[in-house]
Every structure is written in C-alpha cells, then in structure tokens.
Design a protein around this motif. Structure first.
Motif, PDB file in Angstrom:
ATOM      1  N   ARG A  42       5.534   8.476   0.035  1.00 44.81           N
ATOM      2  CA  ARG A  42       5.187   7.139   0.513  1.00 44.81           C
ATOM      3  C   ARG A  42       6.456   6.346   0.751  1.00 44.81           C
ATOM      4  NH1 ARG A  42       0.837   6.094  -4.302  1.00 44.81           N
ATOM      5  NH2 ARG A  42      -0.680   7.703  -3.717  1.00 44.81           N
ATOM      6  N   ASP A  43       6.352   5.326   1.575  1.00 42.71           N
ATOM      7  CA  ASP A  43       7.505   4.469   1.839  1.00 42.71           C
ATOM      8  C   ASP A  43       7.741   3.544   0.652  1.00 42.71           C
ATOM      9  OD1 ASP A  43       7.763   5.564   4.356  1.00 42.71           O
ATOM     10  OD2 ASP A  43       6.443   4.066   5.287  1.00 42.71           O
ATOM     11  N   GLY A  44       8.960   3.021   0.611  1.00 37.73           N
ATOM     12  CA  GLY A  44       9.225   1.959  -0.348  1.00 37.73           C
ATOM     13  C   GLY A  44       9.953   2.366  -1.595  1.00 37.73           C
ATOM     14  N   GLN A 267       4.766 -18.230  -3.109  1.00 39.93           N
ATOM     15  CA  GLN A 267       5.141 -17.383  -1.982  1.00 39.93           C
ATOM     16  C   GLN A 267       4.721 -15.950  -2.267  1.00 39.93           C
ATOM     17  OE1 GLN A 267       9.497 -18.634  -1.787  1.00 39.93           O
ATOM     18  NE2 GLN A 267       9.021 -18.508   0.389  1.00 39.93           N
ATOM     19  N   PHE A 268       3.882 -15.412  -1.390  1.00 40.56           N
ATOM     20  CA  PHE A 268       3.492 -14.010  -1.496  1.00 40.56           C
ATOM     21  C   PHE A 268       4.419 -13.211  -0.581  1.00 40.56           C
ATOM     22  CE2 PHE A 268       0.970 -10.311  -0.079  1.00 40.56           C
ATOM     23  CZ  PHE A 268       0.777  -9.713  -1.320  1.00 40.56           C
ATOM     24  N   MET A 269       5.269 -12.373  -1.187  1.00 37.53           N
ATOM     25  CA  MET A 269       6.333 -11.701  -0.444  1.00 37.53           C
ATOM     26  C   MET A 269       5.958 -10.301   0.025  1.00 37.53           C
ATOM     27  SD  MET A 269       8.288 -14.267  -0.876  1.00 37.53           S
ATOM     28  CE  MET A 269       9.703 -13.643   0.000  1.00 37.53           C
ATOM     29  N   GLY A 270       4.870  -9.726  -0.522  1.00 37.23           N
ATOM     30  CA  GLY A 270       4.542  -8.343  -0.216  1.00 37.23           C
ATOM     31  C   GLY A 270       5.466  -7.391  -0.954  1.00 37.23           C
ATOM     32  N   PHE A 271       5.523  -6.151  -0.481  1.00 33.80           N
ATOM     33  CA  PHE A 271       6.321  -5.126  -1.161  1.00 33.80           C
ATOM     34  C   PHE A 271       7.775  -5.230  -0.725  1.00 33.80           C
ATOM     35  CE2 PHE A 271       7.908  -0.821  -1.976  1.00 33.80           C
ATOM     36  CZ  PHE A 271       7.479  -0.663  -3.280  1.00 33.80           C
ATOM     37  N   LYS A 272       8.663  -5.613  -1.636  1.00 38.25           N
ATOM     38  CA  LYS A 272      10.078  -5.780  -1.333  1.00 38.25           C
ATOM     39  C   LYS A 272      10.935  -5.235  -2.471  1.00 38.25           C
ATOM     40  CE  LYS A 272       9.816  -9.898   1.639  1.00 38.25           C
ATOM     41  NZ  LYS A 272      10.350  -9.217   2.823  1.00 38.25           N
ATOM     42  N   ASN A 273      12.183  -4.979  -2.151  1.00 37.71           N
ATOM     43  CA  ASN A 273      13.147  -4.614  -3.176  1.00 37.71           C
ATOM     44  C   ASN A 273      13.286  -5.803  -4.130  1.00 37.71           C
ATOM     45  OD1 ASN A 273      15.423  -3.985  -4.714  1.00 37.71           O
ATOM     46  ND2 ASN A 273      16.453  -2.982  -3.015  1.00 37.71           N
TER      47      ASN A 273
END
Length: 381
Positions: A42-44, A267-273
């Motif tokens: 999977r990505d990420g 703030q909803f940032m989603g999937f981030k480092n």
C-alpha cells in the motif's frame, strides 16, 4: 543468521510495516541476512528506506494455500532461513502455513502479536453494544463465540511458535490467562516497539497545536471523540487548533462531524507524514478504547510533544508516567477528564514546558538500539 520477516502488507503506512523496516535494517547492520515475504503493498510508508540487501518476496491470496506452502518452503530452503519473525500472529492459519513451510528445515518461528491479546475490534464492538443496553441472546452468543475463536487462534499460534512476543510486560499475564497456558518453557516474551523515526537534535519551533495521529475509525480508535472534546475546548482556548492526521473507513463521517460541530479551529489533514506535525505540535491527543502499543505516543514524545491519552490499555501506563511526561485519563471514558487535562496544560506554559522535556527524556527508553538489543537476546537464544 538468515532472518525472514513475514507479514500481510509491505510496504505500507502502518506501525507494523515501519517497525519491520527498522528491525530489518538494524539486523543487516549487525551482519544478519534478511528477507521479507508479504502479500500486498500500500502507499504511504514514511519510514526509512529498506536496505537494498533485503530480498523481497510476494505470495498471493488466499493466504493459506498449497501453492503458498510450496512457494514459501522454496524461499526458506533457498535462502537458508534460520529464523522467521512472524509479524502476523493471527489468524492462526498463518502459523500453520509457516510451520508446514519450515517442516524438516530446523527453522525457528518467532510470532509477534501487535495488539492487546485479549480483545479485538469485533469483541470491542459487541461489548459496547451489550454495555449500551442490548442484552439479546444473539449478541451475547456472538460475543462468546468470537471470544472462543480468538482464544483458540492465539493458542494455536503460541503452540506452533518457538517464541511468542507481546508489546507490553502486562500482556504476558494477559495472554497466559486468555489462552489458558502456564508457559513453563518461558516462550512468551515482551519487547516494546522501537522508535521508527529519528529524534530531532535541535529544539523545534512549537505552535499552539494539539495533534491526533492514527486511523480514522470508530472502533477502536474512537476518533469522533476528539471532535467532541474540541467543541468544549475551543470557546475557552480560541488561540489553539486541533490537527487530525490519518485516514480510514470513517474518514468521511469524521469530516461531516467536524462540519456539523461548528468549530473553526479543526484541520483534517488526511494521511500525511507526521514528522512535520510532531515538530510543530505541543500536545498529542489519543482516545482509543484499546491499542497494542501506541507507537505514535513514543514518536511524539521524542519530539517534545506531551501526550494526553485515555488510559484504556496497559502499555499506555508503561510509556507515560502520569503527570510527569504526559497525562493518562482514567477509565471509564469521561469527556470532561480529557477537556480538563488539555485546558490545564493550555493555561500553564511552565508546566507544559516541563512535561515536554520529560517526555523527550522518557522516549529514549524506546530507542532503536535498546529494542534491537532485546531482539538480539532472543535471536541468540
């Protein structure tokens, strides 16, 4: 030693994948030869790059099949594997697959359970339904059947493994009681997860940010709770903001809840480092009903972030010294406990600064070198 890691997903953004990368790289540096078998990717994956010497192999679903037994047996033989680190302790048929593939080769199996041994998402959901008043025979029967299946599954994995590693000292007793073993051979060991990111060498520039990092799901992470907490916090502390990092099955529902909450500073940032956000944030907020280890707690602490965590699983208390390097709110869950803990630290810069320094110091216990040394002991045995 020739060591093979076995897991379902690689690469990926989860803690298991990141821990696997760190361990494999450190084992290579110690002179071991490492391989890795997985089924999907999977990505990420924001962890460090896997050492190029680590050989990657892919099997195909369904997990338990004659073809996978044959392929895995070929890998074990050709790579002369001494030890398999099974990062996929349940379901039980994974252990059976490994045992059949290793038959006659003398390969040792170390299974690692990356969650709390005596519960899982299904059991937690059913338990919550019963606690909320649904005492139907169907729900109760389903709960006890799932619990029995879970016990048997873990017991089979335990029996087929040379060692069974859990992520907390407390989980040793929990596992023994749950699967009803005395463990006379001392097969059950505990090893914490290591820090999978490099701690900063210089002080970071902090902002008035409270951070949530994790999967967005109602069970077991209870992510919706952070929005409800913030509705009470924001009117008293309008100069602070809540940043939510992650993705999952309930992400859309969470965004809707944020929109309906009337809050301005979420703030909803989603999937981030998460590293950039560890650098910027002052506090970490986690409200899970249960967890295995809580790797993000240690990561955040290494960046001077003070954790505010619902004390719903034993490892949280092994990581956080309540009132010294973080805050553990008591069970059962009470939103006001979270609100009061956050508000107190938001209003006291000196206390927050002292706790952040202590958080960074405590995180050193979970350094890679310390954890790899624990793994080294088991491998040498």
């Amino acid at each position: 030693m020739n060591i093979l890691f076995f897991l379902g997903v690689y690469p990926g953004g989860g803690g298991v994948e990141r821990v696997t990368t760190c361990l494999a790289n450190d084992f290579v540096r110690q002179g071991h030869i490492c391989s890795l078998v997985s089924f999907e990717e999977r990505d990420g994956d924001f962890s460090e790059t896997l050492d190029k010497s680590v050989k990657l192999f892919k099997l195909r679903y369904p997990t338990f099949s004659l073809e996978n037994i044959r392929q895995l047996r070929k890998i074990v033989k050709e790579q002369n594997i001494d030890i398999i680190i099974n990062q996929w302790a349940i379901p039980f048929y994974v252990a059976i697959l490994l045992k059949l593939a290793c038959k006659g080769n003398g390969t040792r199996i170390i299974s690692v359970h990356h969650n709390r041994p005596d519960t899982n998402q299904t059991l937690t959901t059913l338990s919550s339904i019963m606690e909320n008043g649904s005492r139907s025979l169907t729900t109760s029967a389903k709960y006890h059947i799932i619990k029995l299946i879970s016990q048997v599954s873990l017991r089979i994995t335990y029996e087929l493994s040379d060692y069974f590693v859990v992520l907390s000292k407390a989980y040793i007793k929990t596992l023994k009681e749950f699967i009803r073993v005395k463990d006379k051979r001392n097969k059950i060991r505990h090893i914490y997860n290591p820090l999978t990111i490099q701690a900063p060498q210089q002080p970071t520039c902090k902002e008035n940010i409270v951070l949530y990092v994790g999967r967005i799901e109602y069970t077991p992470k209870k992510t919706f709770r952070v929005v409800d907490i913030w509705r009470k916090i924001e009117p008293e502390h309008p100069n602070w903001k809540l940043c939510i990092l992650g993705d999952g099955p309930d992400a859309e529902g969470l965004q809707q809840r944020i929109a309906e909450s009337g809050t301005q500073n979420i703030q909803f940032m989603g999937f981030k480092n998460p590293i950039e956000w560890y650098q910027r944030s002052k506090m970490l907020l986690l409200v899970s009903d249960y967890d295995g280890f809580g790797l993000v707690i240690v990561e955040a602490m290494s960046y001077d972030v003070v954790p505010i965590v619902f004390n719903s699983y034993p490892t949280a208390a092994e990581i956080i010294d309540n009132g010294i390097n973080g805050v553990l709110t008591p069970t059962p869950y009470n939103i006001d406990d979270m609100v009061n803990s956050l508000s107190k630290l938001m209003s006291d810069d000196n206390l927050l600064s002292q706790m952040s320094q202590q958080a960074k110091e405590k995180s050193k216990i979970f350094s890679r070198s310390a954890i790899v040394n624990e793994w080294k002991k088991i491998i040498l045995e």
